[in-house]
Motif scaffolding. Structure first.
Motif, PDB file in Angstrom:
ATOM      1  N   SER A  51     -27.986   7.739  23.110  1.00  0.00           N
ATOM      2  CA  SER A  51     -29.073   8.354  23.876  1.00  0.00           C
ATOM      3  C   SER A  51     -30.151   8.877  22.933  1.00  0.00           C
ATOM      4  O   SER A  51     -31.351   8.706  23.194  1.00  0.00           O
ATOM      5  CB  SER A  51     -28.533   9.507  24.735  1.00  0.00           C
ATOM      6  OG  SER A  51     -27.561   9.052  25.643  1.00  0.00           O
ATOM      7  N   VAL A  55     -33.983   7.707  22.946  1.00  0.00           N
ATOM      8  CA  VAL A  55     -35.069   8.671  23.087  1.00  0.00           C
ATOM      9  C   VAL A  55     -36.067   8.502  21.936  1.00  0.00           C
ATOM     10  O   VAL A  55     -37.284   8.499  22.149  1.00  0.00           O
ATOM     11  CB  VAL A  55     -34.509  10.112  23.141  1.00  0.00           C
ATOM     12  CG1 VAL A  55     -35.595  11.139  22.891  1.00  0.00           C
ATOM     13  CG2 VAL A  55     -33.834  10.363  24.483  1.00  0.00           C
ATOM     14  N   LEU A  56     -35.560   8.318  20.712  1.00  0.00           N
ATOM     15  CA  LEU A  56     -36.449   8.113  19.566  1.00  0.00           C
ATOM     16  C   LEU A  56     -37.175   6.777  19.661  1.00  0.00           C
ATOM     17  O   LEU A  56     -38.317   6.640  19.208  1.00  0.00           O
ATOM     18  CB  LEU A  56     -35.664   8.204  18.250  1.00  0.00           C
ATOM     19  CG  LEU A  56     -35.163   9.611  17.892  1.00  0.00           C
ATOM     20  CD1 LEU A  56     -34.243   9.563  16.682  1.00  0.00           C
ATOM     21  CD2 LEU A  56     -36.346  10.548  17.608  1.00  0.00           C
ATOM     22  N   ASN A  58     -38.186   5.676  22.329  1.00  0.00           N
ATOM     23  CA  ASN A  58     -39.056   5.855  23.497  1.00  0.00           C
ATOM     24  C   ASN A  58     -38.811   4.762  24.532  1.00  0.00           C
ATOM     25  O   ASN A  58     -39.735   4.242  25.156  1.00  0.00           O
ATOM     26  CB  ASN A  58     -40.532   5.889  23.076  1.00  0.00           C
ATOM     27  CG  ASN A  58     -41.395   6.645  24.081  1.00  0.00           C
ATOM     28  OD1 ASN A  58     -40.880   7.336  24.952  1.00  0.00           O
ATOM     29  ND2 ASN A  58     -42.709   6.508  23.972  1.00  0.00           N
ATOM     30  N   THR A  59     -37.513   4.440  24.717  1.00  0.00           N
ATOM     31  CA  THR A  59     -37.132   3.414  25.682  1.00  0.00           C
ATOM     32  C   THR A  59     -36.157   4.016  26.690  1.00  0.00           C
ATOM     33  O   THR A  59     -35.720   5.150  26.552  1.00  0.00           O
ATOM     34  CB  THR A  59     -36.504   2.203  24.954  1.00  0.00           C
ATOM     35  OG1 THR A  59     -36.338   1.147  25.882  1.00  0.00           O
ATOM     36  CG2 THR A  59     -35.174   2.543  24.335  1.00  0.00           C
ATOM     37  N   THR A  60     -35.831   3.267  27.725  1.00  0.00           N
ATOM     38  CA  THR A  60     -34.881   3.732  28.743  1.00  0.00           C
ATOM     39  C   THR A  60     -33.514   3.952  28.110  1.00  0.00           C
ATOM     40  O   THR A  60     -33.039   3.106  27.356  1.00  0.00           O
ATOM     41  CB  THR A  60     -34.751   2.661  29.847  1.00  0.00           C
ATOM     42  OG1 THR A  60     -36.057   2.239  30.229  1.00  0.00           O
ATOM     43  CG2 THR A  60     -34.014   3.200  31.050  1.00  0.00           C
ATOM     44  N   VAL A  61     -32.878   5.094  28.396  1.00  0.00           N
ATOM     45  CA  VAL A  61     -31.538   5.300  27.848  1.00  0.00           C
ATOM     46  C   VAL A  61     -30.600   4.248  28.417  1.00  0.00           C
ATOM     47  O   VAL A  61     -30.610   3.972  29.618  1.00  0.00           O
ATOM     48  CB  VAL A  61     -30.990   6.725  28.108  1.00  0.00           C
ATOM     49  CG1 VAL A  61     -31.677   7.731  27.216  1.00  0.00           C
ATOM     50  CG2 VAL A  61     -31.110   7.126  29.562  1.00  0.00           C
ATOM     51  N   PHE A 120     -38.554  -1.571  15.380  1.00  0.00           N
ATOM     52  CA  PHE A 120     -38.829  -0.151  15.160  1.00  0.00           C
ATOM     53  C   PHE A 120     -38.833   0.170  13.656  1.00  0.00           C
ATOM     54  O   PHE A 120     -37.780   0.218  13.015  1.00  0.00           O
ATOM     55  CB  PHE A 120     -37.769   0.694  15.872  1.00  0.00           C
ATOM     56  CG  PHE A 120     -37.930   2.188  15.725  1.00  0.00           C
ATOM     57  CD1 PHE A 120     -38.747   2.913  16.585  1.00  0.00           C
ATOM     58  CD2 PHE A 120     -37.252   2.874  14.727  1.00  0.00           C
ATOM     59  CE1 PHE A 120     -38.874   4.290  16.461  1.00  0.00           C
ATOM     60  CE2 PHE A 120     -37.379   4.256  14.590  1.00  0.00           C
ATOM     61  CZ  PHE A 120     -38.194   4.960  15.454  1.00  0.00           C
ATOM     62  N   LEU A 129     -31.732   4.600  12.625  1.00  0.00           N
ATOM     63  CA  LEU A 129     -31.254   4.700  14.009  1.00  0.00           C
ATOM     64  C   LEU A 129     -29.804   4.245  14.127  1.00  0.00           C
ATOM     65  O   LEU A 129     -29.055   4.739  14.984  1.00  0.00           O
ATOM     66  CB  LEU A 129     -32.162   3.910  14.953  1.00  0.00           C
ATOM     67  CG  LEU A 129     -33.546   4.521  15.159  1.00  0.00           C
ATOM     68  CD1 LEU A 129     -34.229   3.898  16.366  1.00  0.00           C
ATOM     69  CD2 LEU A 129     -33.479   6.034  15.335  1.00  0.00           C
TER      70      LEU A 129
END
Lengths: 215, 215, 215
Positions: A51, A55-56, A58-61, A120, A129
């Motif tokens: 999660s 969030v980092l 910036n996408t759907t969990v 990313f 990540l």
């Protein structure tokens, strides 16, 4: 290969989810908690790292569209709750470490993979990540349980994860057509280094320890 | 001015990044950690506040497009790792406080600035995100290291940051053409108040302390 | 009904915001903090759970467009700061528990409602986000204050919230036309179960406690 890379990654992250939720139960068994708290902790531990990654990014969990991850985490927590009393105290400790090792191996590679596929901050972003995916859930678990986070232990913890994520990033850069082999080898590297640390007490070499002006 | 506001803000946040990563090494030196954990903590401390800000702004985290922030944090962590043994124990403590003071001064203003430019909940939102940018990384560092967060200390900590962010918000409101001067003056205000707290033991006035029914 | 569901939900979350900020002051009064730290903690506690929910929903954080939540939290913190010295020590403890109970009842239902209206991972997602909205702010407060989180207490805490969110999710599924009644009943259920736990020391039943191989 008999299965596709996507299927492999999915299988890996399902196994990792179950392992992480189970590890939360084992960690929670040191405190006097109840079945509901255990399930909450299991879910947070299992999906906390991923999660944070999403969030980092910036996408759907991920779990909002793949709810079976939550069910797996809850089921694994309940199985852990029922079986933890059958395990001996020192056995619990060792099993906890190995289950955690399986989970971080899986999540490190899967997190690197997802960030890479989204482009990313290449090439360092996916490695970061991957580490967050692997370590994030366990760190949140330790903070909620007021335990020293494994980041602070003398064991090899951050290093294996970082090396595995880096290896997979190299694999994705130089041999993208073998990404599934890269994923398997990188996950095995993480697990093997954790195994060395757990079983042989291989620690961080002295030169790598922080030295203060005390002595 | 010889440099643009954008260049000034970038320079400020690069210096703040290095300072925050260095502060993480100094804080970590109280615990027996290793070079990799130090680098991980350094990066988290350096970009933790800004990442929290960007997540709340629902925008791309800044370092995914400006990866040099990560390299600066890693480099600063490694320099800190190598130099911490050369510093005396009580010197480490003081240096830590001042390095932290530089970092929070820089980040408070830069965070306020970014939220302002995105029109986030004006006028209170940028002040809040400035505080989060400044304090967030250090708070995450303290939580991960199981230290009491600086929020709980009797020193002036939340107050200088809040005043600096408020001053900069006032500057951006009433004299936007002098935003670079506002940024410098506001950052200096934060640093000066932290300096007073560190060097002269200026504390929160008695009336501002919470009083319980004990006495 | 005399008020619309939207108005009801807004009223509920305003009351919850004030209650949560007040609870942060009471919790902070155990430590020697100051008026600014109290306000910062009050705001974080009040909007922390909802912010976490909105970040996971990948949507705009609610308070950036409804700044009055921040003003309510600050005002409630300051009122708490001024009044806490008038309260007796053991009274503070009980009031803290009840104020927290009101807040979690409100936020559990409001969080479930928001996630449901966005169609987030139905039907389990809204229940999870309801729990996060209710418990998140308090957990962050406890972590920042270095207190054991209420998750770890033997009291009924996770269970009432989870049951209330589940009841509201059932209400939204099977009787969406009575969603406001469902909201009220579900919030009352959470509060009643917390009341039982606080006043009658109703605890988690023995079979639900984790049993280790110790005895």
């Amino acid at each position: 290969m008999f299965i596709t890379t996507a299927e492999l990654i999915t299988s890996i992250s399902i196994l990792g989810t179950a392992a992480f939720a189970f590890s939360a139960v084992l960690a929670a068994s040191e405190k006097n908690t109840d079945i509901f708290t255990v399930a909450v902790l299991g879910v947070i531990t299992a999906v906390g790292g991923g999660s944070t990654r999403d969030v980092l990014l910036n996408t759907t969990v991920f779990w909002s569209e793949e709810m079976y991850y939550i069910w797996i985490a809850i089921t694994s927590s309940l199985i852990g709750f029922l079986s933890v009393s059958l395990l001996k105290k020192n056995l619990v400790y060792t099993v906890n470490l190995y289950v955690d090792a399986i989970a971080i191996s899986m999540f490190a590679i899967q997190g690197t993979d997802k960030a890479w596929s989204l482009g990313f901050g290449l090439p360092l972003g996916p490695i970061m990540l991957g580490i967050i995916t692997a370590v994030g859930g366990g760190v949140i678990r330790d903070i909620l349980l007021q335990r020293p986070t494994l980041l602070l232990s003398k064991e090899l913890y951050a290093i294996p994860v970082a090396l595995g994520c880096t290896l997979h990033a190299l694999g994705l850069t130089f041999a993208p057509q073998y990404s599934d082999i890269s994923a398997i080898v990188s996950a095995l590297l993480v697990f093997y280094l954790r195994h060395l640390s757990i079983s042989k007490q291989v620690q961080v070499p002295r030169w790598a320890l922080i030295s203060t002006g005390k002595s």
